[in-house]
Design an enzyme around this catalytic site. Sequence first.
Site, PDB file in Angstrom:
ATOM      1  N   LYS A  22       5.135 -20.683 -10.454  1.00 19.70           N
ATOM      2  CA  LYS A  22       4.001 -20.180  -9.662  1.00 19.70           C
ATOM      3  C   LYS A  22       3.422 -18.928 -10.313  1.00 19.70           C
ATOM      4  O   LYS A  22       2.211 -18.773 -10.429  1.00 19.70           O
ATOM      5  CB  LYS A  22       4.451 -19.873  -8.229  1.00 19.70           C
ATOM      6  CG  LYS A  22       4.718 -21.126  -7.396  1.00 19.70           C
ATOM      7  CD  LYS A  22       5.328 -20.796  -6.039  1.00 19.70           C
ATOM      8  CE  LYS A  22       5.661 -22.075  -5.266  1.00 19.70           C
ATOM      9  NZ  LYS A  22       6.323 -21.809  -3.972  1.00 19.70           N
ATOM     10  N   GLN A  36       9.463 -17.047  -1.039  1.00 20.34           N
ATOM     11  CA  GLN A  36      10.022 -18.378  -1.342  1.00 20.34           C
ATOM     12  C   GLN A  36      11.123 -18.745  -0.358  1.00 20.34           C
ATOM     13  O   GLN A  36      12.005 -17.942  -0.064  1.00 20.34           O
ATOM     14  CB  GLN A  36      10.552 -18.389  -2.785  1.00 20.34           C
ATOM     15  CG  GLN A  36      10.997 -19.755  -3.282  1.00 20.34           C
ATOM     16  CD  GLN A  36       9.855 -20.760  -3.465  1.00 20.34           C
ATOM     17  OE1 GLN A  36       8.701 -20.393  -3.620  1.00 20.34           O
ATOM     18  NE2 GLN A  36      10.183 -22.034  -3.428  1.00 20.34           N
ATOM     19  N   ASP A  62       0.802 -19.377   1.947  1.00 23.39           N
ATOM     20  CA  ASP A  62       1.654 -20.551   2.156  1.00 23.39           C
ATOM     21  C   ASP A  62       1.241 -21.327   3.408  1.00 23.39           C
ATOM     22  O   ASP A  62       1.751 -22.418   3.648  1.00 23.39           O
ATOM     23  CB  ASP A  62       3.106 -20.094   2.348  1.00 23.39           C
ATOM     24  CG  ASP A  62       3.939 -20.339   1.114  1.00 23.39           C
ATOM     25  OD1 ASP A  62       3.617 -21.276   0.366  1.00 23.39           O
ATOM     26  OD2 ASP A  62       4.919 -19.606   0.912  1.00 23.39           O
TER      27      ASP A  62
HETATM   28  N1  GUN Z   1      10.104 -23.780  -0.707  1.00 27.67           N
HETATM   29  C1  GUN Z   1       9.761 -25.044  -1.014  1.00 27.67           C
HETATM   30  N2  GUN Z   1       8.422 -25.183  -1.003  1.00 27.67           N
HETATM   31  C2  GUN Z   1       7.906 -23.997  -0.689  1.00 27.67           C
HETATM   32  C3  GUN Z   1       6.561 -23.513  -0.524  1.00 27.67           C
HETATM   33  O1  GUN Z   1       5.552 -24.230  -0.647  1.00 27.67           O
HETATM   34  N3  GUN Z   1       6.453 -22.202  -0.206  1.00 27.67           N
HETATM   35  C4  GUN Z   1       7.545 -21.395  -0.029  1.00 27.67           C
HETATM   36  N4  GUN Z   1       7.321 -20.126   0.293  1.00 27.67           N
HETATM   37  N5  GUN Z   1       8.779 -21.814  -0.175  1.00 27.67           N
HETATM   38  C5  GUN Z   1       8.962 -23.109  -0.498  1.00 27.67           C
END
Ligand code: GUN
Length: 253
Positions: A17, A61, A84
């Site tokens: 990311k 995350q 998110d």
């Molecule tokens: N863990 C798995 N997918 C995601 C996501 O799209 N965002 C976040 N913050 N954590 C995740």
Amino acid sequence: MILVGDDPGSAIYVRNKKKATVECGMKSFGYELPADVPEAELLGLIDALNADPNVHGILCQLPLPKHLDEFKVTCRIDPAKDVDGLHPMNVGLLSMGREGPVSCTPAGVMVMLHRAGIEVAGKECVVIGRSNIVGKPVAQLLLKENGTVTVCHSRTKDLKAVVRRADVVVVAIGRAKMVTGDWIKPGAVVVDVGINRNAEGKVVGDVDFDSVAEVAGAVTPVPNGVGPMTIAMLLRNTLDAFKRAEKARAAAR
Ligand code: GUN
């Protein structure tokens, strides 16, 4: 971007990311906190980022270590910076069919369908999985586009029969290659959201690609299907958050 602890999967996601963020010309600020970080410290960091005008998007995350309350942490992020789309405010907007940041993987699934020219209006759409991050929001998005949506889960009776009715199937269960060709109506569209590691350490989806590809009209691969879309949507959500913040700033002047 906030990463708590040393889950190797999460570290890879966050690294990818960050890389994409920088590649498209955004600034990325990374915060790596130890697995035993006190909750108050994590919440304090979120407060500081909420207040920082140089920050337009905050991502923590998931999953978080057990001693941290994911709901509390998610609620602490300013909804305007919630790239998110997991804050209850934004989840509520989505369920009311209103504009707002949408969870990245579901948003990516919809962009894939659009770009492939697949209409969901009036179609039988079956979502397997009811997580807050994928199953529920993707069901809302399909409904918003007038699909007839069924959400299946571990307690669904005769799952295979339900899936066989579907024109569009979105699979987000987290079980390697569970959906096989005999579950699929000929010509159906199958979107695989799964990311699993098999015995040899290879990344595989929730869909048995080879057998499904023989009957489906279209099926997404794993890796390099939905995965890259998740990151693209994070960038889009961040750009949108920036634009909204700038608009609000200009209006306040
Ligand atoms: N863990 C798995 N997918 C995601 C996501 O799209 N965002 C976040 N913050 N954590 C995740």
